[in-house]
Design a protein around this motif. Structure first.
Motif, mmCIF file in Angstrom:
data_model
loop_
_atom_site.group_PDB
_atom_site.id
_atom_site.type_symbol
_atom_site.label_atom_id
_atom_site.label_comp_id
_atom_site.label_asym_id
_atom_site.label_seq_id
_atom_site.Cartn_x
_atom_site.Cartn_y
_atom_site.Cartn_z
ATOM 1 N N LEU A 4 0.815 -1.211 0.000
ATOM 2 C CA LEU A 4 0.000 0.000 0.000
ATOM 3 C C LEU A 4 0.843 1.252 0.000
ATOM 4 O O LEU A 4 0.318 2.353 0.026
ATOM 5 C CB LEU A 4 -0.931 0.006 1.217
ATOM 6 N N LYS A 5 2.164 1.133 -0.020
ATOM 7 C CA LYS A 5 3.018 2.314 -0.092
ATOM 8 C C LYS A 5 2.924 2.925 -1.486
ATOM 9 O O LYS A 5 2.759 2.214 -2.474
ATOM 10 C CB LYS A 5 4.470 1.942 0.210
ATOM 11 N N PRO A 6 3.017 4.255 -1.588
ATOM 12 C CA PRO A 6 2.939 4.892 -2.912
ATOM 13 C C PRO A 6 3.958 4.318 -3.873
ATOM 14 O O PRO A 6 5.088 4.044 -3.507
ATOM 15 C CB PRO A 6 3.208 6.367 -2.608
ATOM 16 N N GLN A 7 3.538 4.128 -5.140
ATOM 17 C CA GLN A 7 4.415 3.570 -6.159
ATOM 18 C C GLN A 7 4.808 4.602 -7.202
ATOM 19 O O GLN A 7 5.440 4.292 -8.180
ATOM 20 C CB GLN A 7 3.706 2.383 -6.830
ATOM 21 N N ARG A 8 4.368 5.841 -7.015
ATOM 22 C CA ARG A 8 4.754 6.900 -7.924
ATOM 23 C C ARG A 8 4.646 8.208 -7.171
ATOM 24 O O ARG A 8 4.034 8.277 -6.119
ATOM 25 C CB ARG A 8 3.852 6.934 -9.158
ATOM 26 N N ASN A 9 5.242 9.237 -7.687
ATOM 27 C CA ASN A 9 5.152 10.539 -7.033
ATOM 28 C C ASN A 9 3.730 11.051 -7.080
ATOM 29 O O ASN A 9 3.074 11.017 -8.120
ATOM 30 C CB ASN A 9 6.084 11.549 -7.722
ATOM 31 N N GLU A 10 3.240 11.536 -5.915
ATOM 32 C CA GLU A 10 1.897 12.099 -5.884
ATOM 33 C C GLU A 10 1.864 13.408 -6.639
ATOM 34 O O GLU A 10 2.814 14.180 -6.620
ATOM 35 C CB GLU A 10 1.467 12.360 -4.432
ATOM 36 N N PRO A 11 0.727 13.707 -7.315
ATOM 37 C CA PRO A 11 0.587 15.023 -7.942
ATOM 38 C C PRO A 11 0.649 16.114 -6.885
ATOM 39 O O PRO A 11 0.259 15.911 -5.733
ATOM 40 C CB PRO A 11 -0.806 14.953 -8.589
ATOM 41 N N ALA A 12 1.159 17.248 -7.246
ATOM 42 C CA ALA A 12 1.231 18.365 -6.313
ATOM 43 C C ALA A 12 -0.155 18.754 -5.852
ATOM 44 O O ALA A 12 -1.102 18.779 -6.635
ATOM 45 C CB ALA A 12 1.909 19.557 -6.983
ATOM 46 N N ARG A 13 -0.302 19.038 -4.553
ATOM 47 C CA ARG A 13 -1.601 19.462 -4.037
ATOM 48 C C ARG A 13 -1.998 20.812 -4.614
ATOM 49 O O ARG A 13 -3.164 21.129 -4.730
ATOM 50 C CB ARG A 13 -1.564 19.529 -2.515
ATOM 51 N N MET A 14 -1.006 21.627 -4.952
ATOM 52 C CA MET A 14 -1.285 22.921 -5.563
ATOM 53 C C MET A 14 -0.221 23.192 -6.598
ATOM 54 O O MET A 14 0.967 23.264 -6.275
ATOM 55 C CB MET A 14 -1.280 24.026 -4.502
ATOM 56 N N GLU A 15 -0.640 23.295 -7.850
ATOM 57 C CA GLU A 15 0.307 23.632 -8.901
ATOM 58 C C GLU A 15 0.755 25.080 -8.760
ATOM 59 O O GLU A 15 0.150 25.868 -8.024
ATOM 60 C CB GLU A 15 -0.345 23.412 -10.275
ATOM 61 N N ARG A 16 1.805 25.442 -9.463
ATOM 62 C CA ARG A 16 2.375 26.782 -9.340
ATOM 63 C C ARG A 16 1.336 27.850 -9.670
ATOM 64 O O ARG A 16 0.560 27.726 -10.612
ATOM 65 C CB ARG A 16 3.576 26.935 -10.279
ATOM 66 N N LEU A 17 1.302 28.915 -8.863
ATOM 67 C CA LEU A 17 0.396 30.036 -9.060
ATOM 68 C C LEU A 17 1.168 31.243 -9.559
ATOM 69 O O LEU A 17 2.220 31.582 -9.004
ATOM 70 C CB LEU A 17 -0.305 30.410 -7.748
ATOM 71 N N ALA A 18 0.640 31.906 -10.583
ATOM 72 C CA ALA A 18 1.268 33.140 -11.051
ATOM 73 C C ALA A 18 1.141 34.242 -9.998
ATOM 74 O O ALA A 18 2.048 35.055 -9.813
ATOM 75 C CB ALA A 18 0.633 33.594 -12.366
ATOM 76 N N LYS A 19 -0.002 34.298 -9.333
ATOM 77 C CA LYS A 19 -0.259 35.269 -8.277
ATOM 78 C C LYS A 19 -1.075 34.605 -7.182
ATOM 79 O O LYS A 19 -1.849 33.691 -7.443
ATOM 80 C CB LYS A 19 -1.034 36.482 -8.821
ATOM 81 N N LEU A 20 -0.940 35.093 -5.957
ATOM 82 C CA LEU A 20 -1.752 34.603 -4.853
ATOM 83 C C LEU A 20 -3.087 35.336 -4.844
ATOM 84 O O LEU A 20 -3.119 36.564 -4.700
ATOM 85 C CB LEU A 20 -1.040 34.833 -3.515
ATOM 86 N N PRO A 21 -4.210 34.634 -5.024
ATOM 87 C CA PRO A 21 -5.514 35.318 -4.974
ATOM 88 C C PRO A 21 -5.881 35.633 -3.525
ATOM 89 O O PRO A 21 -5.974 34.740 -2.689
ATOM 90 C CB PRO A 21 -6.474 34.289 -5.589
ATOM 91 N N VAL A 22 -6.083 36.900 -3.234
ATOM 92 C CA VAL A 22 -6.383 37.349 -1.871
ATOM 93 C C VAL A 22 -7.612 38.250 -1.911
ATOM 94 O O VAL A 22 -7.719 39.129 -2.765
ATOM 95 C CB VAL A 22 -5.186 38.121 -1.266
ATOM 96 N N PHE A 23 -8.538 38.040 -0.973
ATOM 97 C CA PHE A 23 -9.711 38.906 -0.855
ATOM 98 C C PHE A 23 -9.510 39.805 0.358
ATOM 99 O O PHE A 23 -9.380 39.337 1.483
ATOM 100 C CB PHE A 23 -10.986 38.068 -0.737
ATOM 101 N N TRP A 24 -9.479 41.100 0.116
ATOM 102 C CA TRP A 24 -9.030 42.081 1.099
ATOM 103 C C TRP A 24 -10.227 42.871 1.622
ATOM 104 O O TRP A 24 -10.941 43.509 0.859
ATOM 105 C CB TRP A 24 -8.042 43.043 0.424
ATOM 106 N N GLY A 25 -10.434 42.834 2.952
ATOM 107 C CA GLY A 25 -11.515 43.596 3.564
ATOM 108 C C GLY A 25 -11.172 45.077 3.637
ATOM 109 O O GLY A 25 -10.134 45.458 4.183
ATOM 110 N N LEU A 26 -12.042 45.923 3.056
ATOM 111 C CA LEU A 26 -11.764 47.361 3.007
ATOM 112 C C LEU A 26 -12.839 48.205 3.690
ATOM 113 O O LEU A 26 -12.814 49.436 3.587
ATOM 114 C CB LEU A 26 -11.623 47.820 1.544
#
Length: 492
Positions: A4-26
């Protein structure tokens, strides 16, 4: 349990992001804006819609007609009839400007950075610490789309599509969620039961009309989740991942992946499908693939039972449809013996995907009176001994062999021995619907040679019968097939 041990590399939980999406309270926060253009006016409307206390710095001669109308409305907008200067940044949450020249933009950018205020110079990405996305507004539900400035038109097109998917009533459901959130948090502890409640809430939001009884029904759902949490048991969902293309997943399959605590997935499940799963879910490869070392079925059953008894929501993710050659029967029996709830989410089976890719009907009324799915791989790795070859040898019966790569020669021999014409159309597809898909079309007489040429390291599907005649005819033109050779087409 080593299997039951992994037999291949797991896919990344989060692929590369060009920008961090942030919602800003104003709400009630000071924001400064330099410039009175139409572009600046649009940004001003967004900021005011967020409740910002907006301070506009520009001379009257710079005010566009639309911005002048906005100033006249008052709201939380304060207009300062003078150019910007370094003193405007004190106490500001954000700083924006519309500058004609790069020199002016650079000066504004440097001054804001020196004051420690995040800055955006409109339409000059090199002078922006943050960017505005294309917005779908169902506030408190807000969706923002960004292409990192590369393709604003694409972002707008995506926004239009999302607009059609999100009902206007979602705004009211979002407000109701804010109303009951505290009661939900008081009665349901963080974890599976609380998440399950909100998943049902979402299902209601997309399928029901909000009415006077909606809140009462939701509170009843809370009670059901409390009772279930008291039992201490989770559940297992058998999910069909389809043939590989993530776009062929059902909506119900995606919801199950988004709700999982643990995902036990087969070796044939694509990385694109796993990318749609809940980020926090633990993913475990329990690879089952013909001709390769794989997990024992008993170990997989035991793992599902143990995780469910620990209160986990387990997704058993299978390639294709779990109820077609997916050993689902064994897993369901094991779980039911332990009184563990089991749900089934069907998937598109490989034969359906093959028919779609070829543009062929498996039950074309001019060619096929029935269709059969047959396993080409028994427990012993050979053809099953109880196959009714006499009935399968009729070309008007469309037959699709799953996992028949290593037994293709025996399939050919048995069909020929029981009277199927050697000229019967045959299709072989490798990795159907995936980027590395390959296909071969020809006759039964060539089947063994074709599969040997294609190889059996990837999933092999063999379709046999008169209904594949049109595919064979098309292939003979594009594939330049010779009588004693094998030509292969790749996906494209």
């Amino acid at each position: 349990m080593d299997a039951l041990k992994p037999q291949r590399n797991e896919p990344a939980r989060m692929e590369r992001l060009a920008k961090l999406p942030v919602f800003w309270g104003l709400e009630g926060k000071r924001v400064v804006l330099a410039g009175g253009s139409d572009g600046a006016a649009w940004k001003a409307e967004l900021l005011l819609a967020c409740g910002a206390e907006l301070h506009l710095y520009c001379e009257e001669s710079e005010l566009s007609e639309s911005f002048a109308a906005l100033v006249a409305k008052g709201q939380m907008l304060r207009w300062h009839d003078r150019p910007w200067a370094p003193d405007i940044f004190e106490g500001a949450e954000l700083a924006l400007a519309d500058c004609e020249t790069d020199a002016e933009a650079g000066s504004f950018y440097d001054a804001a950075r020196a004051a420690g205020v995040p800055v955006n110079v409109i339409d000059k990405p090199e002078f922006c610490q943050f960017q505005f996305g294309s917005i779908v507004n169902r506030s408190p539900v807000v969706v923002s789309i960004s292409t990192d400035g590369a393709a604003p038109i694409l972002a707008q097109a995506i926004r239009r599509r999302i607009e059609t998917l999100l009902p206007l009533s979602l705004k009211d459901w979002g407000a109701l969620a804010q109303t009951i959130r505290e009661r939900v948090n008081l009665r349901l502890a963080p974890g599976a039961s609380r998440r399950s409640f909100w998943e049902k809430f979402v299902d209601r939001a997309f399928t029901e009309r909000l009415d006077e009884g909606s809140e009462e029904r939701l509170l009843a759902d809370i009670g059901m989740q409390v009772a279930r949490a008291g039992s201490g048991r989770g559940l297992v969902t058998l999910v069909g991942a389809g043939p590989g293309d993530a776009e062929l997943l059902t909506l119900k399959a995606v919801r199950a992946l988004q709700a999982a605590d643990v995902i036990l997935f087969d070796d044939l499940v694509s990385a694109e499908v796993l990318e749609l799963a809940r980020r926090e879910a633990k993913r475990m490869l329990v690879g089952k693939r013909g001709g390769r070392e794989s997990c024992r079925q008993e170990d997989i059953n035991d793992m599902m039972i143990r995780l469910a008894k620990a209160g986990k929501r387990v997704v058993r993710l299978k390639s294709g449809d779990p109820m077609i050659f997916g050993r689902a029967g064994e897993e369901i029996a094991a779980l039911e013996a332990e009184n563990i709830p089991v749900e089934i989410v069907p998937g598109i089976t490989a034969a359906s995907a093959m028919a779609s890719r070829l543009g062929v009907s498996l039950t074309h009324r001019d060619h096929a009176q029935s269709v059969r799915f047959v396993t080409g791989h028994s427990r012993q790795g050979k053809l099953p001994e109880n196959i009714d070859w006499q009935s399968l040898s009729n070309p008007s019966v469309t037959t699709v062999f799953y996992m028949g790569g290593r037994t293709a020669g025996d399939i050919q021999s048995c069909l020929l021995a029981h009277g199927m014409p050697a000229s019967t159309p045959v299709v072989v597809m490798i990795s159907v619907s995936r980027a590395n898909e390959q296909r071969w079309c020809g006759s039964l007489a060539q089947l063994a040679v074709a599969v040997e040429r294609l190889g059996v390291n990837e999933p092999v599907l063999i379709g046999i019968g008169d209904t594949f005649h049109s595919a064979s005819a098309a292939f003979s033109v594009t594939g330049s097939e010779e009588a004693n050779s094998v030509s292969v087409q790749k996906a494209g």
